[in-house]
Write a protein that holds these residues in place. Structure first.
Motif, PDB file in Angstrom:
ATOM      1  N   GLY A  18       0.907  -1.201  -0.052  1.00  0.00           N
ATOM      2  CA  GLY A  18      -0.003   0.027  -0.121  1.00  0.00           C
ATOM      3  C   GLY A  18       0.981   1.418   0.103  1.00  0.00           C
ATOM      4  O   GLY A  18       0.579   2.120  -0.546  1.00  0.00           O
ATOM      5  N   ALA A  21       2.304   1.822  -3.385  1.00  0.00           N
ATOM      6  CA  ALA A  21       1.290   2.253  -4.398  1.00  0.00           C
ATOM      7  C   ALA A  21       0.912   3.775  -4.155  1.00  0.00           C
ATOM      8  O   ALA A  21       0.649   4.447  -5.297  1.00  0.00           O
ATOM      9  CB  ALA A  21      -0.108   1.491  -4.204  1.00  0.00           C
ATOM     10  N   THR A  22       0.886   4.182  -2.947  1.00  0.00           N
ATOM     11  CA  THR A  22       0.578   5.660  -2.591  1.00  0.00           C
ATOM     12  C   THR A  22       1.709   6.504  -3.388  1.00  0.00           C
ATOM     13  O   THR A  22       1.509   7.852  -3.298  1.00  0.00           O
ATOM     14  CB  THR A  22       0.564   5.844  -1.378  1.00  0.00           C
ATOM     15  OG1 THR A  22       1.756   5.528  -0.615  1.00  0.00           O
ATOM     16  CG2 THR A  22      -0.651   4.971  -0.744  1.00  0.00           C
ATOM     17  N   ARG A  24       2.802   6.221  -6.318  1.00  0.00           N
ATOM     18  CA  ARG A  24       2.664   6.319  -7.557  1.00  0.00           C
ATOM     19  C   ARG A  24       1.301   6.666  -7.967  1.00  0.00           C
ATOM     20  O   ARG A  24       1.004   6.860  -9.044  1.00  0.00           O
ATOM     21  CB  ARG A  24       2.809   4.714  -8.149  1.00  0.00           C
ATOM     22  CG  ARG A  24       4.221   4.163  -7.869  1.00  0.00           C
ATOM     23  CD  ARG A  24       4.629   2.921  -8.644  1.00  0.00           C
ATOM     24  NE  ARG A  24       5.744   2.479  -8.268  1.00  0.00           N
ATOM     25  CZ  ARG A  24       6.391   1.196  -8.848  1.00  0.00           C
ATOM     26  NH1 ARG A  24       5.534   0.510  -9.742  1.00  0.00           N
ATOM     27  NH2 ARG A  24       7.304   0.712  -8.438  1.00  0.00           N
ATOM     28  N   SER A  25       0.447   6.660  -6.982  1.00  0.00           N
ATOM     29  CA  SER A  25      -0.943   7.086  -7.300  1.00  0.00           C
ATOM     30  C   SER A  25      -1.509   7.969  -6.350  1.00  0.00           C
ATOM     31  O   SER A  25      -0.841   8.103  -5.158  1.00  0.00           O
ATOM     32  CB  SER A  25      -1.744   5.598  -7.523  1.00  0.00           C
ATOM     33  OG  SER A  25      -1.434   4.877  -8.525  1.00  0.00           O
ATOM     34  N   VAL A  27      -3.920   8.688  -2.971  1.00  0.00           N
ATOM     35  CA  VAL A  27      -4.111   7.894  -2.011  1.00  0.00           C
ATOM     36  C   VAL A  27      -5.792   7.553  -2.063  1.00  0.00           C
ATOM     37  O   VAL A  27      -5.990   6.279  -1.772  1.00  0.00           O
ATOM     38  CB  VAL A  27      -4.315   8.847  -0.521  1.00  0.00           C
ATOM     39  CG1 VAL A  27      -4.722   8.085   0.601  1.00  0.00           C
ATOM     40  CG2 VAL A  27      -2.939   9.219  -0.168  1.00  0.00           C
ATOM     41  N   VAL A  30      -5.852   4.542  -4.431  1.00  0.00           N
ATOM     42  CA  VAL A  30      -5.273   3.249  -3.883  1.00  0.00           C
ATOM     43  C   VAL A  30      -6.180   2.884  -3.015  1.00  0.00           C
ATOM     44  O   VAL A  30      -6.486   1.445  -2.797  1.00  0.00           O
ATOM     45  CB  VAL A  30      -3.992   3.743  -3.463  1.00  0.00           C
ATOM     46  CG1 VAL A  30      -3.532   2.396  -2.335  1.00  0.00           C
ATOM     47  CG2 VAL A  30      -2.822   4.164  -4.312  1.00  0.00           C
ATOM     48  N   SER A  34      -8.012  -0.845  -3.851  1.00  0.00           N
ATOM     49  CA  SER A  34      -7.486  -1.936  -2.783  1.00  0.00           C
ATOM     50  C   SER A  34      -9.031  -2.404  -2.163  1.00  0.00           C
ATOM     51  O   SER A  34      -8.922  -3.724  -2.133  1.00  0.00           O
ATOM     52  CB  SER A  34      -6.444  -1.492  -2.054  1.00  0.00           C
ATOM     53  OG  SER A  34      -7.129  -0.465  -1.183  1.00  0.00           O
ATOM     54  N   TYR A  76      -2.539   5.767   4.663  1.00  0.00           N
ATOM     55  CA  TYR A  76      -1.966   5.849   3.550  1.00  0.00           C
ATOM     56  C   TYR A  76      -1.558   7.346   3.259  1.00  0.00           C
ATOM     57  O   TYR A  76      -0.583   7.796   2.558  1.00  0.00           O
ATOM     58  CB  TYR A  76      -3.087   5.457   2.239  1.00  0.00           C
ATOM     59  CG  TYR A  76      -3.086   3.968   2.156  1.00  0.00           C
ATOM     60  CD1 TYR A  76      -2.377   3.162   2.608  1.00  0.00           C
ATOM     61  CD2 TYR A  76      -4.097   3.346   1.320  1.00  0.00           C
ATOM     62  CE1 TYR A  76      -2.264   1.747   2.623  1.00  0.00           C
ATOM     63  CE2 TYR A  76      -4.087   2.062   1.253  1.00  0.00           C
ATOM     64  CZ  TYR A  76      -3.152   1.134   1.717  1.00  0.00           C
ATOM     65  OH  TYR A  76      -3.262   0.000   1.645  1.00  0.00           O
ATOM     66  N   PRO A 198      -5.229   4.469 -11.551  1.00  0.00           N
ATOM     67  CA  PRO A 198      -3.914   4.369 -10.936  1.00  0.00           C
ATOM     68  C   PRO A 198      -3.034   4.785 -11.436  1.00  0.00           C
ATOM     69  O   PRO A 198      -3.134   4.904 -12.940  1.00  0.00           O
ATOM     70  CB  PRO A 198      -4.077   2.878 -10.696  1.00  0.00           C
ATOM     71  CG  PRO A 198      -5.117   2.445 -11.823  1.00  0.00           C
ATOM     72  CD  PRO A 198      -6.090   3.458 -12.040  1.00  0.00           C
ATOM     73  N   ALA A 202       1.133   0.837 -10.999  1.00  0.00           N
ATOM     74  CA  ALA A 202       0.604   1.050  -9.964  1.00  0.00           C
ATOM     75  C   ALA A 202      -0.383  -0.220  -9.434  1.00  0.00           C
ATOM     76  O   ALA A 202      -0.874  -0.752  -8.412  1.00  0.00           O
ATOM     77  CB  ALA A 202       0.010   2.155  -9.154  1.00  0.00           C
ATOM     78  N   ILE A 206      -1.667  -2.509  -6.450  1.00  0.00           N
ATOM     79  CA  ILE A 206      -2.809  -2.175  -5.565  1.00  0.00           C
ATOM     80  C   ILE A 206      -3.624  -3.565  -5.321  1.00  0.00           C
ATOM     81  O   ILE A 206      -4.019  -3.549  -4.123  1.00  0.00           O
ATOM     82  CB  ILE A 206      -3.568  -1.104  -6.405  1.00  0.00           C
ATOM     83  CG1 ILE A 206      -2.847   0.317  -6.258  1.00  0.00           C
ATOM     84  CG2 ILE A 206      -4.943  -0.878  -5.595  1.00  0.00           C
ATOM     85  CD1 ILE A 206      -3.467   1.473  -7.055  1.00  0.00           C
TER      86      ILE A 206
END
Length: 276
Positions: A18, A21-22, A24-25, A27, A30, A34, A76, A198, A202, A206
């Motif tokens: 997680g 992912a945050t 790259r995308s 919040v 994500v 997810s 996140y 995303p 990512a 995710i």
């Protein structure tokens, strides 16, 4: 207590993905994606796992979903703005204290050895929350720290409310929790007009975060149905150890001596609680 220990490892791995992912995308993207992955997973597994659906089961699940959603968004956010190896342990400390206090207040009385493990576990997460380097510790702001503590309160509420669902409910409470969380986050994204697309590369991260998070939730439900909340929640709160190790070996975040001692205390705490 094996289930709770495995749950901690899976939670820590989910949080690591997680956190990646945050970076790259957004919040919200994500969190929504997810959570949707987790919803699909729990629906797919419901026919294969025993459980009785009642109004109370879904209600407690949805209440826990509201608390968990608040915690997840804040968590996140903290991961995106702070140091992963600091944010995760601080969140875990706050998320462990509330269920312990609730369990003791409602009559749970763990064995003295297990209580010693609880104290050692809380000390462990405080130790591993030390900055990964002097520079990181000196340069961090209080914003991510406060957000981490608020996220921990949300997660603690999630554990407490989820534990109140009827024991024969199986994983049905998690369906209610996911329905509530997906709905709330989707509404928040709609109101704020945030994109849920995303970032590049990512999506697979995710998906991994969402699937692992739901698996960890299932393990928590099974663990707290078989043990005391005040012990299970503390064992689960040790998840930063796996997040920390992944951050060390995948991202190259350095561990200081205090953090290494904290990981050692984590192992000792698990042994004491299991012995109790």
């Amino acid at each position: 207590m094996v289930l709770a220990t495995v749950c901690a490892v899976v939670y820590g791995t989910a949080d690591f993905f997680g956190g990646l992912a945050t970076r790259r995308s957004r919040v919200l993207a994500v969190v929504v994606l997810s959570q949707m992955v987790g919803l699909v997973l729990v629906i797919a597994l419901l026919p294969f796992l025993p459980g009785t659906l009642t109004t109370g089961t879904l209600a407690w699940g949805m209440a826990s979903g509201v608390a968990g959603t608040a915690g997840l968004v804040l968590f996140y956010r903290a991961l995106a703005t702070g140091v992963m190896s600091v944010v995760a342990p601080l969140t875990a400390t706050a998320s462990a204290i509330l269920p312990v206090l609730f369990g003791l207040a409602t009559g749970e009385r763990p064995e003295p050895v297990a209580l010693g493990g609880v104290v050692l576990a809380l000390l462990a997460v405080l130790l591993v929350s030390r900055g990964s380097s002097p520079a990181a510790t000196a340069g961090r702001s209080y914003g991510p720290i406060l957000i981490s503590l608020a996220a921990g309160a949300g997660f603690g509420g999630f554990f407490i409310l989820l534990s109140q669902a009827p024991e024969d409910g199986g994983i049905w409470p998690l369906l209610g929790a996911r329905l509530a969380s997906v709905t709330l986050i989707a509404l928040l994204a709609l109101i704020t007009r945030r994109s849920l697309r995303p970032g590049s590369g990512a999506l697979r991260i995710i998906i991994a975060a969402g699937a692992l998070d739901m698996i960890a939730n299932m393990l928590f439900v099974l663990a707290q149905q078989r043990g005391l909340l005040s012990l299970v929640a503390v064992l689960v709160s040790l998840y930063p150890a796996s997040t920390l190790l992944l951050a060390r070996y995948v991202l190259g975040e350095r561990l200081n001596t205090v953090q290494v001692v904290g990981i050692g205390f984590t192992l000792a705490a698990v042994a004491l609680i299991a012995a109790g």
